[in-house]
Design an enzyme around this catalytic site. Structure first.
Site, PDB file in Angstrom:
ATOM      1  N   CYS A   1     -14.898  33.501  -4.629  1.00 28.52           N
ATOM      2  CA  CYS A   1     -13.706  34.015  -5.318  1.00 28.52           C
ATOM      3  C   CYS A   1     -12.850  34.896  -4.412  1.00 28.52           C
ATOM      4  O   CYS A   1     -11.642  34.691  -4.292  1.00 28.52           O
ATOM      5  CB  CYS A   1     -14.088  34.730  -6.615  1.00 28.52           C
ATOM      6  SG  CYS A   1     -15.246  36.086  -6.449  1.00 28.52           S
TER       7      CYS A   1
ATOM      8  N   TYR B   1     -21.917  33.996 -16.034  1.00 32.17           N
ATOM      9  CA  TYR B   1     -20.482  33.919 -16.296  1.00 32.17           C
ATOM     10  C   TYR B   1     -19.859  32.669 -15.681  1.00 32.17           C
ATOM     11  O   TYR B   1     -18.946  32.074 -16.261  1.00 32.17           O
ATOM     12  CB  TYR B   1     -19.786  35.174 -15.779  1.00 32.17           C
ATOM     13  CG  TYR B   1     -20.119  36.420 -16.563  1.00 32.17           C
ATOM     14  CD1 TYR B   1     -20.428  36.363 -17.919  1.00 32.17           C
ATOM     15  CD2 TYR B   1     -20.107  37.672 -15.950  1.00 32.17           C
ATOM     16  CE1 TYR B   1     -20.725  37.505 -18.646  1.00 32.17           C
ATOM     17  CE2 TYR B   1     -20.400  38.825 -16.676  1.00 32.17           C
ATOM     18  CZ  TYR B   1     -20.709  38.736 -18.009  1.00 32.17           C
ATOM     19  OH  TYR B   1     -21.002  39.887 -18.724  1.00 32.17           O
ATOM     20  N   ALA B   2     -20.310  32.259 -14.494  1.00 28.50           N
ATOM     21  CA  ALA B   2     -19.729  31.078 -13.853  1.00 28.50           C
ATOM     22  C   ALA B   2     -20.046  29.833 -14.675  1.00 28.50           C
ATOM     23  O   ALA B   2     -19.159  29.014 -14.961  1.00 28.50           O
ATOM     24  CB  ALA B   2     -20.269  30.944 -12.433  1.00 28.50           C
TER      25      ALA B   2
ATOM     26  N   ASN C   1     -11.049  35.603 -11.058  1.00 25.36           N
ATOM     27  CA  ASN C   1     -12.203  35.271 -10.218  1.00 25.36           C
ATOM     28  C   ASN C   1     -13.100  34.208 -10.833  1.00 25.36           C
ATOM     29  O   ASN C   1     -13.758  33.450 -10.118  1.00 25.36           O
ATOM     30  CB  ASN C   1     -13.034  36.529  -9.926  1.00 25.36           C
ATOM     31  CG  ASN C   1     -13.513  37.222 -11.184  1.00 25.36           C
ATOM     32  OD1 ASN C   1     -12.705  37.583 -12.038  1.00 25.36           O
ATOM     33  ND2 ASN C   1     -14.810  37.393 -11.322  1.00 25.36           N
TER      34      ASN C   1
END
EC number: 1.2.1.103
Lengths: 349, 349, 349, 349
Positions: C152, C17-18, C316
């Site tokens: 985050c 996801y990052a 986040n």
């Protein structure tokens, strides 16, 4: 950009979701300069009190509609029936009028009467308006000054069916379209139906038969065939997923469906054909479309029966309302069609 | 209650959702005494580690299937294909066998082969099993010792359509059933498709055509007509909402639909006809059914076209699986049919 | 824009996801040109198969890390511990390295050892890295070539507390920070904990004590005071809402809190102070921030006890990860700080 | 059961969630016979129109409060302030009064005034009422005829802290309790704050300081220490998860916390200590408690700092309101304490 590249915009009825979404998109549009937003209830209040996502993005305050000044473009984001009743007032204040309501979508006053249960207040004007669906009416939209933006459920139905009906890939047989709709489609006003404890876990059939967008879809879609709509609310806030159950003639296959979509939509900037053989994102899913102007379209065919399940997904407030409007304006004013509509959508979301 | 009023129960494959739900219901059933629960992966672990709602309710620990002892009733909660392959072993250990899988639902080995893509391992036994749908097979269930519980989506489709087809209130024309299904229907094992960030906001068409429950529904429903199923996953955890789009003959009205449901279901303890003129709970909604054995049924008719939208809602794990099984057992063993299934459901939920 | 205004970017570990979020933002950034994305598992596959929001936005395919070519900027989006072990390889291929993991955030190898339970593989390099928090380290970031992006939860804690601690508006007394975290923070891999039926309705305390971001926050925040973190997962996919419970000295009031935030954050492009007297959007809410780089900050004081509740909300994956990284790069390369981070967020959402 | 084993019940204000939940539980209670339910707005309507989960369970219709007849037990489910103002009328009609509101919870009229901003209308009666928390006041509840049911957030705070404060396992130092609350806690009336599009994705701090339940909790908890409450709304419909941050004296360990909970709650039928070393259900989670009367309690300790994080989870409408009331009535009337409260809760849910 120099100021003369910009058009001034007034949003009438800007405290609802449609008006707020138009405002959000317009604030990010290099050629649009929103100078006025009206709201009777919130006059005097900063718009960011009502649309808190716009904190730090605009210092605009709501004004009353009675204080509406001139603007190059007037966007009407009013409840059904309101725009048509006062259309002359708006015409006096702006050259281009964009209506987000259903007031000017239908061409035939008789269909309007049957659908909305009352006579149209200005039937003589209906012919002046272009139905704001760029995929079907791009040429009509060039230079248009009256744009009646398509309804959200109607858009998802029309875009799923149009190429196949245009190219004769469907039988003239009952088509059943089932729309799964997010809660924002019912607007910004709290009600018993929108009360979170009653809605959060609900799958609620709210319009099994008699959906008003049937008339729009039938007007816009080619050919004669029976179209049936059912609308169900889901726990999502935004988004519509429509499945349309239709029938392929003997001798046709899913390759013909592919071809039809490709032929008609191959150059469309906001339509993506989504049909993947594996993985979890095989078909259109509104999850991926929040905030975007895409309409994702997919399908699957049952070779044994000729049934084809067409699927379309949109964000009801963007491709279903405000994004559609911006896209139509971009065409009308000869700006690049994707201007201000570049957001790709989030994953995960 | 004296011990001789109770039957001992062994649940084979008790770490999944179906087995866990049967266990929850059985622990609250005065005539059932669960003495064994198997799980290969969790053998030796307390069942409440896997089913944390049962903390303080049972001290049972999982054992391996190889350690299965005799029991009056053996409940098979295994993946598709597992029960049939070893059915002789289970028959040796219990007089009554309840299978929650699809293995013994279909009567015709050929249909089984077409549907599941392999030959049935024990086709000669298919005739011994009663399809575990109390509304259709109550008489067959009395004294039954082999109960093949109906599939969850199939149940929602069958119960919506059965009275109308039985009494001839529908045309023999394509029926489209669209099921909106919660995530628990895919089972207790984590997968890419069940990963929360990919699933929480998703409306995912996971079976547009070719759903295996079509065969079950066609077997059980009277008459000859084409039935088409589409399954869509929703953000709910439990529940199925099915809309079935069907067609009424000329001269029929919604009163005939009412009559048919009333005639066939009037005495059913777990079917409620939900069709209310106003308010927000006008039609069936799975929101109200989590944990209950109800199937709520409603409908709406489009008088202009003869289209009728039938709706049914169930909890897929209760009326769709474990509750159905308990209800069937209650009939088989001549206990009051609602025993252990009294939970009314929550509102709000 | 001419090509020489652009830097080439390689994303290492781009299937999570990052990495996906960095890619989404970079594709929309006029000065960044992503030329490579690696993924061992998905090598050869189009990135849009894994990040379906990017369909039609990029034709990039994943490659293996072994095939990594040179790039102006290398972005490491790898699991904890992976970046540091092979840092020399990445340094050989790019001038600017941005690490999204925790590997280079802590300055003190001893704190690293205590926090992560193993010796840092390259402690001699820790001094080369700038902690990628623009609000605290803007000057250090100018021209930086090693950027260790802040965690985050740490970011939400640091940004809520920093101005008050810097200006002495808080007592040196226990501060309790409670973070409500979305499911995407646990990454893109399915697990029992992320299984939708187990997660959708859950409020799960997953780190009541011992959260690793405590070390980061303590390193970055001025003064000596005990800081305690508790992390709870919520049904959201994105977002963190942090409440920090702290204490104001006698004689101070909420005006001093206002002043401190204004003094330190008055010119920050991505921090908004949200504290409204009425309405439903009175305090920070991650609902409004999905996809944006904002950190919204608010507070409320209990005059009787001196307790002040500080609140911060972020996405986040953006302000908590990839947006932070882009903002840091914008500073490092002397581009306007908000470039590529203009998205305002949706309402409703 | 013979009729003389039953008490008649009238529910005053039965259209809200508290009254509806009491009705649901009472309909399933062998000793309670609900004969009247009042609602000014819905008089004449079947209760199942408002509480659709009770379709087929009761034929009761709402009546106006003015038509209230005598009953053995009168349950007041009215907005704050309403019960006390007319308490004499209710006392004239029933021997046992159960109030679900805050009107009779506080013993000290001065604390009432400070907390609720007005003088108590009948301060002389406050001493007649027992605080309806069975774990703290079981003996007082035996034979009680005035039961003031504890508040939902207060209950979650009190039950987490009580054993530790009673047995001296906590320092007399600031305790911070953060409650994550479902939307049903705000009641059955639609409002801007409860509008689904504004609430579904929200994490909203709605009471950072000054929560009224602080007074209740301080009244009921032993010892003198500062207690601070913060309440945050979550996307759940039901449930409260409370984390209480507290401090253990030097020389104490988590074994002392265990011992205290076991000593005080070891025989409690509705309290479960949930603290599991592994798996995903390690701590209390309201997900598992919808519809149940359990309060699950867990904790984790930070040995380095002496901080202990206490956690409690309840269903705000059951253990937080109506279930608490039933449990208290069971004690008052000498019925088995778990009667009517046997529901185990669902998993998954």
């Amino acid at each position: 950009m120099s100021m003369h590249d910009q058009k001034t915009v007034a949003i009438v009825g800007g405290s609802g979701y449609a008006g707020g979404e138009f405002l959000r998109l317009a604030l990010n549009h290099p050629h649009l300069n929103v100078t006025q937003v009206t709201s009777e209830r919130n006059a005097g209040t900063p718009v960011s009190m009502v649309h808190p996502n716009l904190r730090g993005r605009t210092n605009l305050k709501f004004r009353k509609a009675a204080d509406l000044d001139e603007a190059d473009i007037i966007v009407l984001a009013l409840p059904h029936g309101s725009a048509a009743k006062k259309i002359a007032e708006y015409e006096a204040r702006g050259k281009i009028i964009v209506d987000l309501s259903a007031d000017f979508r239908l061409k035939d006053p008789e269909v309007y009467r049957t659908t909305y249960g009352e006579d149209h207040p200005t039937p003589e004007k209906l012919g002046e308006w272009v139905y704001g669906n760029p995929e079907l009416h791009r040429e009509d939209l060039r230079g248009a000054t009256r744009i009646a933006c398509a309804g959200c459920f109607a858009t998802s139905v029309i875009l799923a069916l149009y190429p196949l009906l245009k190219l004769g890939v469907l039988l003239p047989k009952d088509i059943i379209a089932t729309g799964l709709v997010g809660s924002s489609a019912a607007g910004a006003s709290a009600s018993d139906a929108s009360h979170h404890p009653e809605r959060a876990g609900s799958l609620r059939v709210y319009k099994p038969v008699g959906h008003r967008h049937t008339a729009e879809a039938q007007q816009e879609l080619p050919g004669h065939f029976p179209l049936h709509l059912t609308a169900i609310s889901t726990p999502r806030v935004r988004g519509i997923l429509t499945t349309a159950q239709a029938w392929i003639p003997d001798g046709y296959s899913d390759r013909d469906v592919w071809s039809a979509y490709r032929e008609v939509y191959g150059a469309e900037p906001f339509i993506r054909i989504v049909k993947v053989a594996k993985g979890i994102h095989r078909y259109p899913d509104p999850m991926l479309l929040d905030g975007t102007n895409y309409c994702d379209i997919g399908f699957e065919m049952d070779q044994d029966t000729g049934r084809v399940v067409l699927m379309s997904a949109i964000d009801n407030l963007v491709k279903g309302t405000a994004g559609h409007a911006i896209q139509s304006l971009n065409i009308a004013l000869d700006w690049p069609e994707t201007t201000g509509l570049e957001f790709a959508g989030l994953h995960p979301a």
